[in-house]
Scaffold this motif. Structure first.
Motif, PDB file in Angstrom:
ATOM      1  N   VAL A 126      -4.002  -8.616   2.024  1.00  0.00           N
ATOM      2  CA  VAL A 126      -3.972  -9.815   2.863  1.00  0.00           C
ATOM      3  C   VAL A 126      -4.279 -11.040   1.996  1.00  0.00           C
ATOM      4  N   ARG A 168      -6.071  -6.070   8.611  1.00  0.00           N
ATOM      5  CA  ARG A 168      -4.793  -6.587   8.110  1.00  0.00           C
ATOM      6  C   ARG A 168      -4.279  -7.740   8.956  1.00  0.00           C
ATOM      7  N   ALA A 208      -6.048 -14.655   5.690  1.00  0.00           N
ATOM      8  CA  ALA A 208      -7.408 -14.288   6.091  1.00  0.00           C
ATOM      9  C   ALA A 208      -8.114 -15.482   6.729  1.00  0.00           C
ATOM     10  N   ASN A 248     -11.190  -3.546   6.088  1.00  0.00           N
ATOM     11  CA  ASN A 248      -9.759  -3.309   5.846  1.00  0.00           C
ATOM     12  C   ASN A 248      -8.861  -3.873   6.945  1.00  0.00           C
ATOM     13  N   GLN A 308     -14.107 -12.092   4.590  1.00  0.00           N
ATOM     14  CA  GLN A 308     -14.074 -11.904   3.143  1.00  0.00           C
ATOM     15  C   GLN A 308     -12.957 -10.947   2.798  1.00  0.00           C
ATOM     16  N   ARG A 309     -12.524 -10.989   1.558  1.00  0.00           N
ATOM     17  CA  ARG A 309     -11.478 -10.081   1.086  1.00  0.00           C
ATOM     18  C   ARG A 309     -12.112  -8.845   0.499  1.00  0.00           C
ATOM     19  N   ASP A 368      -5.383 -14.801   0.916  1.00  0.00           N
ATOM     20  CA  ASP A 368      -6.518 -15.641   1.326  1.00  0.00           C
ATOM     21  C   ASP A 368      -6.143 -16.569   2.479  1.00  0.00           C
ATOM     22  N   THR A 379     -13.907  -7.800   6.764  1.00  0.00           N
ATOM     23  CA  THR A 379     -13.433  -7.629   5.396  1.00  0.00           C
ATOM     24  C   THR A 379     -11.946  -7.295   5.473  1.00  0.00           C
ATOM     25  N   PHE A 380     -11.142  -8.148   4.868  1.00  0.00           N
ATOM     26  CA  PHE A 380      -9.699  -7.976   4.929  1.00  0.00           C
ATOM     27  C   PHE A 380      -9.222  -7.006   3.848  1.00  0.00           C
ATOM     28  N   HIS A 381      -8.147  -6.315   4.159  1.00  0.00           N
ATOM     29  CA  HIS A 381      -7.505  -5.422   3.203  1.00  0.00           C
ATOM     30  C   HIS A 381      -7.070  -6.240   1.998  1.00  0.00           C
ATOM     31  N   CYS A 382      -7.055  -5.635   0.824  1.00  0.00           N
ATOM     32  CA  CYS A 382      -6.721  -6.350  -0.415  1.00  0.00           C
ATOM     33  C   CYS A 382      -5.310  -6.933  -0.405  1.00  0.00           C
TER      34      CYS A 382
END
Length: 99
Positions: free
Chosen positions: A71, A41, A76, A39, A96-97, A73, A66-69
């Motif tokens: 963010v 950001r 990221a 998550n 990754q997202r 692409d 793993t990036f927050h939804c």
């Protein structure tokens, strides 16, 4: 036997009321080989923490982010490139997202 009293809070001089000094703390995480962060950001505070983590974790080999939804692409990818710019070349970074 005295009845137990509920504690309403910390005393005024408690260490938990003091701001953390993690930005200036020098640590050595000599056993940390792999890190997974979820998550993310890409905030300024997260960037500062990551820079210090790379400096403290002297044997780090792999980092998965793993990036927050929320963010994008592009942001990221940019953040991962920035991480690679200040970490040791032998560290594998995977971004990754969050699904």
């Amino acid at each position: 036997m005295l009845p137990l009293q509920a504690q309403t809070g910390c005393p005024s001089d408690c260490v938990c009321d003091q701001p953390p000094n993690w930005k200036t703390e020098e640590l050595t995480l000599y056993c940390l080989r792999e890190v997974e962060i979820q998550n993310l950001r890409g905030t300024e505070h997260e960037t500062a923490l990551m820079k210090r983590l790379f400096r403290w974790a002297t044997v780090l080999e792999k980092m998965t982010v793993t990036f927050h939804c929320s963010v994008a692409d592009s942001k990221a990818k940019e953040f991962c490139q920035m991480l690679r710019s200040f970490c040791r070349p032998e560290i594998s970074i995977k971004g990754q997202r969050f699904a």
